[in-house]
Design a protein around this motif. Structure first.
Motif, short mmCIF file in Angstrom:
data_model
loop_
_atom_site.label_atom_id
_atom_site.label_comp_id
_atom_site.label_asym_id
_atom_site.label_seq_id
_atom_site.Cartn_x
_atom_site.Cartn_y
_atom_site.Cartn_z
N CYS A 317 6.02 4.17 -19.96
CA CYS A 317 6.03 2.70 -20.03
C CYS A 317 6.19 2.01 -21.38
O CYS A 317 6.54 0.91 -21.71
CB CYS A 317 4.63 2.32 -19.26
SG CYS A 317 4.39 2.42 -17.66
N SER A 318 5.79 3.11 -22.40
CA SER A 318 5.73 2.54 -23.82
C SER A 318 7.10 2.82 -24.49
O SER A 318 7.57 1.99 -25.44
CB SER A 318 4.84 3.26 -24.60
OG SER A 318 4.88 4.66 -24.86
N ILE A 319 7.76 3.75 -23.95
CA ILE A 319 9.15 4.22 -24.90
C ILE A 319 10.24 3.45 -24.12
O ILE A 319 11.35 3.13 -24.82
CB ILE A 319 9.51 5.70 -24.28
CG1 ILE A 319 8.39 6.64 -25.18
CG2 ILE A 319 10.91 6.11 -24.93
CD1 ILE A 319 8.65 6.68 -26.80
N ILE A 320 10.26 2.92 -23.00
CA ILE A 320 11.21 2.09 -22.40
C ILE A 320 12.08 1.02 -23.00
O ILE A 320 13.36 1.03 -23.14
CB ILE A 320 10.96 1.85 -20.96
CG1 ILE A 320 12.46 1.53 -20.17
CG2 ILE A 320 9.95 0.87 -20.81
CD1 ILE A 320 11.86 1.18 -18.50
N ILE A 440 10.30 11.08 -21.67
CA ILE A 440 10.85 10.15 -22.35
C ILE A 440 12.23 9.91 -22.11
O ILE A 440 12.83 8.83 -21.90
CB ILE A 440 11.00 10.73 -24.09
CG1 ILE A 440 9.52 10.59 -24.53
CG2 ILE A 440 11.95 9.90 -24.76
CD1 ILE A 440 9.36 11.39 -25.89
N GLY A 441 13.06 11.00 -21.55
CA GLY A 441 14.39 10.93 -20.99
C GLY A 441 14.43 10.23 -19.85
O GLY A 441 15.47 9.46 -19.34
N LEU A 442 13.40 10.42 -18.83
CA LEU A 442 13.33 9.65 -17.73
C LEU A 442 13.18 8.20 -18.07
O LEU A 442 13.74 7.35 -17.19
CB LEU A 442 12.35 10.15 -16.71
CG LEU A 442 12.45 11.55 -16.14
CD1 LEU A 442 11.20 12.07 -15.44
CD2 LEU A 442 13.89 11.71 -15.47
N SER A 443 12.24 7.76 -18.89
CA SER A 443 12.14 6.52 -19.42
C SER A 443 13.54 5.75 -20.07
O SER A 443 13.64 4.68 -19.59
CB SER A 443 10.97 6.34 -20.34
OG SER A 443 10.87 4.94 -20.91
#
Length: 490
Positions: A317-320, A440-443
């Motif tokens: 939720c934070s990286i997106i 992170i990749g999924l985000s």
């Protein structure tokens, strides 16, 4: 003064303290852990060799910084590909960034292990050559699917394999300045995108033309660059290939892993055996391998724990928000009426903010801890996502929001590995961190899907409000997150 062997009793004592750490690290061929004392002259020579290694590491990360270059060149590439296939859209090509991220992150944990087997310089040379060759192939390819395949995997996988190599080498030369080493080398990651953004703009769009070719896509009119711009794309890729080739040569010659170097047990002359100064040893996870509380013993134990699932949600939720901006900053900027020259400057500065801020966040992490740093970043992201939809045609407003957001993104990337080691220990922590990189990749992919399917119907304004919701979830989980976990209870 010649190197002296540390007394056996001390070596045994330190070796027993280091047991947990050594079990979790890669077996380093040729590293026999012979603890020596180096003279001042030898230390000066080692420092010089270390600085040369750092310079080579920066050169390599200039090449790897092509990861953040995509957001700046994608409008040129989209116009170039559209002349061969009218079905190509800007949103079609934006999928490159999330797939590139997944390809890069999925092999990060294998790179160091492979380097110890076949050699650091061999790995760096091979990866740099593949990246250069990929850009050369991209200059002659005109099939959209072939382009995406080569860009994502022929660039992404070599990037992930060698990302940590110069950092690992730098740590051997400067074992008590690991934050400085990581910060300097990763800064090259940002400066690479900064420099080559301007190069690509100068080649493709030297006259600062605006997109003027109109096409209807999903009921909306989208504008693309004209032939005077997109015809220069092949030349742009060839110049990138040539530049990366020469930087690879520099990195291959300068980055070396010193197998027989062990500075951790350096003797302070005249005062017995002391830990080197200049570091807070009590707080340093890197220096002190023994954790006062019990460590996580198995990966299964870590995966079933509350901290792991909290971190998964917090990372997702934070990286997106930052990832979406890095991917689409030019596309969104064009909807604000900002010209290509200003967007190029903005893209270069935001890359610097991303890479250059990581060192400062790491220092702050050491002082106030992960949770406080994370909540600070979460609050800033909440403010940015809530306000970015109201900046209208303000270049200044967009500049501030994008740069601040990228600084926060750099902070998250610098803190996640440290908190993984702190919570899960040296044995399981690195594996957990590898898993978080996959999240992170999924985000990144989730952000792309929001843009792909959401932008035609709700526009960027609606997307940013959805991202505001993600940031709210990140903030709430951050409040209830606990940095300490007592593994004894398990």
């Amino acid at each position: 003064m010649k190197p002296q062997t540390v007394p056996q009793s001390l070596a045994q004592s330190d070796n027993s303290l280091d047991k947990n750490q050594n079990e979790s690290q890669v077996d380093e061929p040729g590293d026999e852990h012979q603890f020596k004392v180096y003279s001042a002259k030898e230390l000066k020579s080692i420092k010089l060799q270390g600085l040369i290694c750092l310079f080579g590491g920066v050169a390599l990360h200039f090449v790897l910084g092509t990861f953040y270059l995509w957001g700046g060149i994608s409008p040129y590439v989209a116009a170039y590909m559209k002349q061969y296939d009218r079905n190509v859209t800007q949103s079609t090509l934006q999928i490159v960034f999330p797939i590139l991220g997944i390809a890069t992150n999925s092999v990060l944990s294998f790179g160091v292990k492979l380097a110890f087997r076949i050699g650091f310089q061999t790995m760096i040379c091979g990866a740099g050559f593949l990246i250069s060759l990929a850009f050369l192939i991209l200059s002659i390819i005109n099939d959209i699917y072939g382009f995406i395949l080569i860009y994502c995997f022929m660039i992404g996988i070599p990037t992930g394999l060698v990302y940590m190599l110069p950092i690992i080498c730098g740590w051997k030369y400067f074992p008590f300045n690991r934050g400085m080493v990581s910060g300097l080398i990763i800064a090259g990651y940002g400066f690479g995108a900064f420099s080559f953004n301007f190069l690509c703009k100068a080649i493709c769009n030297p006259n600062n033309e605006d997109p003027e070719l109109s096409f209807e896509e999903n009921g909306k009119i989208k504008k693309y660059f004209s032939e005077s711009v997109y015809k220069n794309v092949p030349l742009m890729f060839r110049m990138l290939a040539l530049s990366y080739f020469f930087l690879t040569i520099i990195a291959t010659l300068l980055v070396k892993y010193p197998n027989d170097l062990n500075l951790e047990y350096q003797q302070a002359l005249g005062e017995g055996y002391k830990k080197p100064s200049g570091i807070n040893h009590e707080k340093s996870v890197d220096y002190n391998p023994t954790v006062m509380h019990a460590e996580c013993e198995t990966l299964e134990q870590g995966l079933k724990s509350r901290p792991f699932w909290f971190l998964v949600v917090m990372v997702l939720c934070s990286i997106i928000f930052g990832m979406l901006l890095a991917n689409c900053y030019k596309v969104f900027g064009q909807t604000l009426g900002i010209n290509d020259a200003k967007l190029t400057v903005l893209g270069s500065v935001q890359a610097i903010c991303n890479g250059g801020s990581r060192f400062g966040w790491a220092v702050l992490f050491d002082k106030i801890g992960f949770k406080k740093v994370y909540l600070i970043i979460a609050v800033i992201n909440l403010i940015c996502t809530a306000s970015i939809g109201y900046i209208s045609n303000s270049y200044t407003g967009y500049f501030i929001i994008l740069c601040v957001s990228m600084c926060c993104e750099g902070g998250l990337f610098s803190c996640y590995p440290a908190v993984s080691a702190k919570i899960f220990g040296h044995k399981v922590g690195p594996i957990i961190y590898g898993g978080l990189f996959f999240v992170i990749g999924l985000s990144n992919m989730l952000g792309y899907l929001l843009y792909k399917f959401g932008e035609p119907s709700i526009g960027f304004g609606g997307i940013f409000w959805i991202l505001f919701g993600f940031c709210c979830v990140a903030f709430i989980f951050g409040i209830f997150f606990k940095e300490e976990h007592d593994w004894k209870k398990k």
